[in-house]
Design an enzyme around this catalytic site. Structure first.
Site, mmCIF file in Angstrom:
data_model
loop_
_atom_site.group_PDB
_atom_site.id
_atom_site.type_symbol
_atom_site.label_atom_id
_atom_site.label_comp_id
_atom_site.label_asym_id
_atom_site.label_seq_id
_atom_site.Cartn_x
_atom_site.Cartn_y
_atom_site.Cartn_z
ATOM 1 N N HIS A 173 0.874 -1.188 0.000
ATOM 2 C CA HIS A 173 0.000 0.000 0.000
ATOM 3 C C HIS A 173 0.906 1.231 0.000
ATOM 4 O O HIS A 173 2.038 1.168 0.486
ATOM 5 C CB HIS A 173 -0.831 -0.060 1.283
ATOM 6 C CG HIS A 173 -1.852 1.013 1.435
ATOM 7 N ND1 HIS A 173 -1.544 2.253 1.948
ATOM 8 C CD2 HIS A 173 -3.174 1.043 1.157
ATOM 9 C CE1 HIS A 173 -2.646 2.988 1.988
ATOM 10 N NE2 HIS A 173 -3.642 2.283 1.508
ATOM 11 N N ASP B 49 3.473 -4.315 7.800
ATOM 12 C CA ASP B 49 2.222 -3.577 7.672
ATOM 13 C C ASP B 49 1.094 -4.594 7.850
ATOM 14 O O ASP B 49 0.828 -5.398 6.952
ATOM 15 C CB ASP B 49 2.166 -2.924 6.287
ATOM 16 C CG ASP B 49 0.811 -2.282 6.017
ATOM 17 O OD1 ASP B 49 -0.110 -2.437 6.839
ATOM 18 O OD2 ASP B 49 0.681 -1.632 4.958
ATOM 19 N N GLN C 273 -4.212 -5.020 6.986
ATOM 20 C CA GLN C 273 -5.256 -5.937 6.497
ATOM 21 C C GLN C 273 -5.155 -7.304 7.171
ATOM 22 O O GLN C 273 -5.924 -8.204 6.829
ATOM 23 C CB GLN C 273 -5.142 -6.112 4.974
ATOM 24 C CG GLN C 273 -5.330 -4.844 4.182
ATOM 25 C CD GLN C 273 -6.748 -4.275 4.255
ATOM 26 O OE1 GLN C 273 -7.675 -4.932 4.753
ATOM 27 N NE2 GLN C 273 -6.929 -3.064 3.790
ATOM 28 N N LYS D 233 -10.231 -0.556 10.852
ATOM 29 C CA LYS D 233 -10.455 -1.709 9.973
ATOM 30 C C LYS D 233 -10.816 -2.942 10.787
ATOM 31 O O LYS D 233 -11.029 -4.012 10.230
ATOM 32 C CB LYS D 233 -9.206 -1.998 9.143
ATOM 33 C CG LYS D 233 -8.860 -0.906 8.129
ATOM 34 C CD LYS D 233 -7.755 -1.376 7.227
ATOM 35 C CE LYS D 233 -7.037 -0.264 6.520
ATOM 36 N NZ LYS D 233 -7.812 0.386 5.488
ATOM 37 N N CYS E 223 -4.863 2.613 -3.565
ATOM 38 C CA CYS E 223 -3.627 3.133 -2.959
ATOM 39 C C CYS E 223 -2.498 2.111 -3.114
ATOM 40 O O CYS E 223 -1.705 1.889 -2.188
ATOM 41 C CB CYS E 223 -3.822 3.481 -1.483
ATOM 42 S SG CYS E 223 -5.090 4.698 -1.218
HETATM 43 N N1 C6P Z 1 -6.182 0.543 2.924
HETATM 44 C C1 C6P Z 1 -8.075 0.209 1.446
HETATM 45 O O1 C6P Z 1 -9.190 0.491 1.011
HETATM 46 P P1 C6P Z 1 -4.817 3.801 7.230
HETATM 47 O O2 C6P Z 1 -5.475 4.605 6.146
HETATM 48 O O3 C6P Z 1 -3.599 4.476 7.773
HETATM 49 O O4 C6P Z 1 -5.765 3.336 8.275
HETATM 50 O O5 C6P Z 1 -4.329 2.442 6.526
HETATM 51 C C2 C6P Z 1 -3.402 2.506 5.488
HETATM 52 C C3 C6P Z 1 -3.159 1.158 4.921
HETATM 53 C C4 C6P Z 1 -1.905 0.587 5.072
HETATM 54 N N2 C6P Z 1 -1.646 -0.656 4.624
HETATM 55 C C5 C6P Z 1 -2.574 -1.392 4.006
HETATM 56 C C6 C6P Z 1 -2.234 -2.785 3.568
HETATM 57 C C7 C6P Z 1 -3.858 -0.868 3.816
HETATM 58 O O6 C6P Z 1 -4.775 -1.616 3.205
HETATM 59 C C8 C6P Z 1 -4.159 0.438 4.268
HETATM 60 C C9 C6P Z 1 -5.499 1.055 4.023
HETATM 61 C C10 C6P Z 1 -7.530 0.994 2.613
HETATM 62 O O7 C6P Z 1 -7.402 -0.700 0.969
HETATM 63 C C11 C6P Z 1 -7.648 2.465 2.412
HETATM 64 S S1 C6P Z 1 -6.613 3.062 1.115
#
Ligand code: C6P
Length: 415
Positions: A130, A207, A210, A233, A373
């Protein structure tokens, strides 16, 4: 999963806990299939945050009075719950941030830009990350002269593990990887990757945005030095996230935010830092968010993460089987649900993914469309965008059926 065979989770009972799932969209039942973007929240989490503001709102770690003590107790209690959830040795290894993004930036800044990384040191990432796990490392490259390298994927969307043999060298200081791809759903072998990082004397940054909501996580057995995830999430509120760190790695990390709470002493000419984790939590934290996250962790713990994972595997298997029955639809990522989380990226021949999402929306179905993203991954597939359905504890085969009917409707519109 056959239709008759309802899964290990009692989905109707779970759905009853989520007020938003009872609303209608254009007169249709809301079928929420975008939990990878953000999950819905159970009443228990909503009530816990309201309760904080209604009954004991006060700042934490500052007040001597009863309200402040209650707020501090609940906030620190949430840290303990999160630590137990990911099997950290100590709650002090859990830092509250605003999100995964902030947690990863904290590591890139504090361990990369201001920490031990030198010009020419190497950081090994992957093409499936991401943007939150790409761009902070770009900062380290651009401002510190670090070298970035990336592991590729195979045709099924699995990491080409053999590439680590070449890409990890004596100069590698950081190996970073998502535990689970937000587009392909691929579940990466973190334990193996962390082992290879450690053999080269590098740290492993994971990371888990997910992964933490969907898989049991044991940071000790994974061997992760840093691991980041977001509360929103995993049934928790927005604006609260977590950075777990191995104590040694945290000690080598400089704080991202200077201000109240993170200091031991401040004089006009110098300042010294508070203990870990407080040194990384400058300013008033998201107290309600942390407390809400603690309750989300309780909720998931009651369901049992093994059951959450097993349920999602069944729903994903059913969804893959059903979608493959529809001609003209392509899916991306592993087919084997043992290697895939509940994320289903797909395209329909001749239809832009934004049109897919718009037409599904008319049917009350929420899916995401776009590059998610993850532009480097899209470039790898030579795709501008995909549609993506993602599943969670409140989804079942009925939701999958509604999605499939929706996909057929999209095809009719574009026939
Ligand atoms: N992915 C998606 O729709 P934040 O926004 O900081 O809570 O998470 C960022 C992020 C980082 N790593 C991974 C693997 C992610 O999937 C995400 C967030 C969302 O896929 C929003 S772009």
């Amino acid at each position: 999963m056959s239709k008759a065979e309802k899964t290990l989770l009692n989905v109707p009972k779970i759905q009853a806990d989520f007020p938003i799932l009872h609303r209608k969209i254009r007169g249709k039942r809301l079928v929420y299939l975008d939990s990878a973007a953000t999950s819905q929240k159970p009443r228990q989490v909503i009530d816990a945050t309201t309760d904080f503001y209604m009954r004991y709102n006060a700042n934490v770690h500052r007040a001597i009075y009863e309200l402040g003590e209650e707020a501090t107790r609940e906030y620190e209690g949430a840290r303990e719950k999160v630590a137990a959830f990911i099997h950290a040795r100590s709650p002090n290894q859990v830092i509250f941030t605003k999100s995964t993004t902030e947690a990863l930036n904290l590591v890139a800044y504090g361990y990369g830009l201001k920490g031990p990384i030198q010009a020419g040191d190497e950081i090994v990432g992957t093409v499936m990350e991401h943007h939150s796990n790409h761009v902070p490392w770009h900062f380290v490259r651009d401002h510190k002269g670090a070298v970035l390298k990336y592991v590729d994927i195979d045709d099924e969307g699995n990491l080409r593990m053999e590439q680590y043999d070449e890409l990890i060298t004596k100069r590698t200081k950081i190996v970073t990887v998502s535990m689970c791809s937000n587009v392909l759903g691929t579940i990466n072998p973190i334990k193996e990757i962390a082992k290879r990082a450690h053999e080269a004397g590098a740290v492993c940054v994971v990371d888990a945005a997910q992964a933490a909501p969907h898989l049991p996580i044991d940071v000790q057995s994974l061997g992760a030095d840093f691991l980041a995830f977001s509360g929103h999430k995993m049934l928790g509120p927005t604006g609260i996230g977590v950075l777990y760190g191995e104590t040694e790695a945290l000690e080598a990390t400089e704080p991202l935010l200077g201000g109240g709470e993170m200091i031991r002493e401040v004089h006009l000419g110098r300042a010294s830092w508070n203990d870990i984790p407080y040194r990384f939590e400058g300013g008033t934290p998201n107290i309600a968010g942390a407390i809400g996250l603690g309750v989300a962790v309780d909720y998931l713990t009651d369901l049992k993460m093994e059951a959450v994972r097993a349920h999602e595997m069944e729903v994903t298997r059913y969804a893959l089987d059903e979608i493959h029955r529809i001609p003209g639809v392509r899916t991306y990522g592993p087919e084997d649900v043992k290697q895939k989380a509940g994320v289903l990226a797909f395209t329909i021949d001749g239809v832009h993914p934004h049109d897919i999402a718009s037409i599904l929306d008319v049917e009350g179905i929420c899916v995401r469309s776009g590059h998610h993203c993850a532009q480097p991954l899209m470039e790898r597939y030579d795709l501008p965008a995909t549609a993506r359905a993602s599943f969670y504890v409140y989804n079942d085969s009925d939701d999958v059926d509604v999605l499939m009917a929706g996909i057929r409707k999209v095809q009719e519109v574009f026939a």
